[in-house]
Each structure stands twice: as C-alpha cells, then as structure tokens.
Design a protein around this motif. Structure first.
Motif, mmCIF file in Angstrom:
data_model
loop_
_atom_site.group_PDB
_atom_site.id
_atom_site.type_symbol
_atom_site.label_atom_id
_atom_site.label_comp_id
_atom_site.label_asym_id
_atom_site.label_seq_id
_atom_site.Cartn_x
_atom_site.Cartn_y
_atom_site.Cartn_z
ATOM 1 N N GLY A 10 -2.684 50.152 -65.858
ATOM 2 C CA GLY A 10 -1.977 49.247 -66.757
ATOM 3 C C GLY A 10 -0.705 48.704 -66.140
ATOM 4 O O GLY A 10 -0.382 47.521 -66.300
ATOM 5 N N SER A 13 -1.669 46.098 -63.535
ATOM 6 C CA SER A 13 -2.140 44.892 -64.223
ATOM 7 C C SER A 13 -0.968 44.134 -64.852
ATOM 8 O O SER A 13 -0.918 42.898 -64.811
ATOM 9 C CB SER A 13 -3.152 45.255 -65.308
ATOM 10 O OG SER A 13 -4.241 45.933 -64.765
ATOM 11 N N MET A 110 -12.721 50.957 -68.975
ATOM 12 C CA MET A 110 -11.607 49.996 -68.999
ATOM 13 C C MET A 110 -11.589 49.161 -67.727
ATOM 14 O O MET A 110 -11.332 47.959 -67.762
ATOM 15 C CB MET A 110 -10.269 50.723 -69.166
ATOM 16 C CG MET A 110 -10.078 51.378 -70.502
ATOM 17 S SD MET A 110 -9.934 50.228 -71.864
ATOM 18 C CE MET A 110 -8.253 49.706 -71.668
ATOM 19 N N ALA A 148 -1.782 40.830 -71.681
ATOM 20 C CA ALA A 148 -2.289 41.447 -72.908
ATOM 21 C C ALA A 148 -3.254 42.588 -72.576
ATOM 22 O O ALA A 148 -3.213 43.654 -73.213
ATOM 23 C CB ALA A 148 -2.977 40.399 -73.783
ATOM 24 N N PHE A 149 -4.108 42.381 -71.580
ATOM 25 C CA PHE A 149 -5.011 43.446 -71.145
ATOM 26 C C PHE A 149 -4.220 44.654 -70.652
ATOM 27 O O PHE A 149 -4.554 45.799 -70.968
ATOM 28 C CB PHE A 149 -5.947 42.930 -70.042
ATOM 29 C CG PHE A 149 -6.773 44.003 -69.399
ATOM 30 C CD1 PHE A 149 -7.811 44.604 -70.089
ATOM 31 C CD2 PHE A 149 -6.511 44.420 -68.107
ATOM 32 C CE1 PHE A 149 -8.576 45.604 -69.501
ATOM 33 C CE2 PHE A 149 -7.266 45.410 -67.503
ATOM 34 C CZ PHE A 149 -8.301 46.004 -68.221
ATOM 35 N N VAL A 151 -1.242 45.597 -71.542
ATOM 36 C CA VAL A 151 -0.645 46.287 -72.689
ATOM 37 C C VAL A 151 -1.689 47.165 -73.384
ATOM 38 O O VAL A 151 -1.399 48.298 -73.787
ATOM 39 C CB VAL A 151 -0.016 45.265 -73.663
ATOM 40 C CG1 VAL A 151 0.375 45.902 -74.976
ATOM 41 C CG2 VAL A 151 1.196 44.594 -73.008
ATOM 42 N N VAL A 152 -2.915 46.671 -73.499
ATOM 43 C CA VAL A 152 -3.994 47.470 -74.096
ATOM 44 C C VAL A 152 -4.273 48.702 -73.243
ATOM 45 O O VAL A 152 -4.457 49.809 -73.772
ATOM 46 C CB VAL A 152 -5.268 46.614 -74.285
ATOM 47 C CG1 VAL A 152 -6.464 47.471 -74.641
ATOM 48 C CG2 VAL A 152 -5.040 45.551 -75.338
ATOM 49 N N VAL A 153 -4.295 48.547 -71.927
ATOM 50 C CA VAL A 153 -4.557 49.688 -71.033
ATOM 51 C C VAL A 153 -3.423 50.710 -71.136
ATOM 52 O O VAL A 153 -3.677 51.923 -71.201
ATOM 53 C CB VAL A 153 -4.761 49.214 -69.576
ATOM 54 C CG1 VAL A 153 -4.853 50.406 -68.628
ATOM 55 C CG2 VAL A 153 -6.007 48.360 -69.458
ATOM 56 N N ALA A 155 -1.426 51.169 -73.705
ATOM 57 C CA ALA A 155 -1.542 51.799 -75.024
ATOM 58 C C ALA A 155 -2.666 52.846 -75.018
ATOM 59 O O ALA A 155 -2.520 53.926 -75.604
ATOM 60 C CB ALA A 155 -1.803 50.745 -76.092
ATOM 61 N N THR A 156 -3.752 52.550 -74.332
ATOM 62 C CA THR A 156 -4.846 53.519 -74.201
ATOM 63 C C THR A 156 -4.380 54.724 -73.397
ATOM 64 O O THR A 156 -4.771 55.859 -73.694
ATOM 65 C CB THR A 156 -6.070 52.861 -73.541
ATOM 66 O OG1 THR A 156 -6.431 51.700 -74.294
ATOM 67 C CG2 THR A 156 -7.249 53.811 -73.483
ATOM 68 N N TRP A 159 -2.367 56.874 -75.755
ATOM 69 C CA TRP A 159 -3.295 57.574 -76.637
ATOM 70 C C TRP A 159 -3.984 58.721 -75.899
ATOM 71 O O TRP A 159 -4.128 59.822 -76.433
ATOM 72 C CB TRP A 159 -4.320 56.583 -77.190
ATOM 73 C CG TRP A 159 -5.416 57.255 -77.947
ATOM 74 C CD1 TRP A 159 -5.363 57.718 -79.235
ATOM 75 C CD2 TRP A 159 -6.705 57.581 -77.446
ATOM 76 N NE1 TRP A 159 -6.571 58.300 -79.562
ATOM 77 C CE2 TRP A 159 -7.410 58.225 -78.479
ATOM 78 C CE3 TRP A 159 -7.342 57.381 -76.224
ATOM 79 C CZ2 TRP A 159 -8.709 58.674 -78.323
ATOM 80 C CZ3 TRP A 159 -8.640 57.824 -76.077
ATOM 81 C CH2 TRP A 159 -9.305 58.464 -77.123
#
Length: 173
Positions: A10, A13, A110, A148-149, A151-153, A155-156, A159
């Motif tokens: 992330g 990226s 991912m 945006a990708f 940020v998703v990575v 956040a994953t 988690w």
C-alpha cells in the motif's frame, strides 16, 4: 505477516499515485521506477528486523532475493518496463509472488487486483490496445485510482494487523 506485506504494498502504491499527482513529468518516470526496489528493500529490512527480534528465521520466503532482483532490474532497464507496463503492475507482480510463497490469499488476491488495475491505468501498451490516449486528464484519473487503491490496501493492512493481534492475544490467554 500479511499486515507487513500489505502495508509495504500500500505504501509503494500510494507513493506511485502521489508522484503521478504532484510530480513533474521530467523526473516522474525515473522516480516511479525507483519505487519498486525501494518498496521491496523496505519490506526486506522490516521483515529482517522483525524476524531477528522474534528469533524466527524468515529467509526462505525470498524478500532479499526480490529486492536484489528489483534493484538489478532497475539498473538494467526497469525504467523502460515501468513506462511500458506501469510501476504498479511491476510492484503487484512482486507482491503476488510473495503472497503465493507465503500462502497468503489476502496478499496475492490484492496484488492480482492491483496487477489488473496497473495494466489498465498505467501500462502504455495496454492503453494503446484499448485506444486510451494518454492526456494530462487521463493520467490524473489514473493517479486518483492508484491512490484510492493504495488507501484500500493500507486499510486492509490495518484490518489484518488487528486480526493478527487478536489471534496472538487469544493464543497467549
């Protein structure tokens, strides 16, 4: 270990997306090509420190080999590959390999999605096949999608880290 890999993926990226957004076009491609070995080098250092601190040997996964391979590829023409296939695509290939070696479905899943996203958003060859003309506007859209990708990575990764910590505390109790 999923969280460490995902956080590095992330971060790399995100760096690619931010350089596209705010970088100057003259130095942009050279710096983006360096993101790949910098990301793998940082991941190798982080996992080596974590392994030595825990007393666990993590050398069989291939973090160091991937870093050295990406460094050699940078010297031997990663700039050209980065321009033609996209740095996100190349970064995703490395993390797919790591996820596969660690048997981590989350990481390789991912990175497979990131690979497809990288081909569509930044690969010059694929853009020509689909008839997407590279303009300032299309590059900005690609930068936003990549960010945006990322940020998703990330956040994953957070988690995954919380899940790993929960599992470790349940074992200790």
């Amino acid at each position: 270990m999923n969280s460490t890999n995902l956080f590095a993926y992330g971060s790399g990226s995100l760096l690619i997306g931010l350089v596209w957004m705010f970088g100057e076009s003259a130095s942009q491609n050279g710096f983006i090509a360096l993101v790949v070995p910098l990301t793998f080098g940082g991941l190798w250092a982080a996992t080596a420190m974590r392994s030595s601190r825990l007393g666990v040997r993590g050398y069989r996964i291939g973090y160091g080999a991937l870093f050295l391979l990406s460094l050699a590829a940078t010297v031997a023409g990663l700039l050209v590959a980065s321009s033609n296939f996209g740095a996100l695509t190349l970064l995703s290939v490395g993390f797919f390999w790591l996820g596969w070696r660690e048997r981590s479905q989350l990481v390789w899943g991912m990175s497979a999605f990131g690979f497809m996203l990288g081909l569509v958003t930044s690969a010059a060859a694929v853009r020509q096949i689909f008839g997407i003309v590279e303009t300032t506007r299309s590059m900005q859209v690609s930068a936003y999608i990549t960010t945006a990708f990322a940020v998703v990575v990330i956040a994953t990764a957070v988690w995954s880290m919380l899940d790993e910590n929960q599992r470790l505390t349940s074992i200790v109790r």
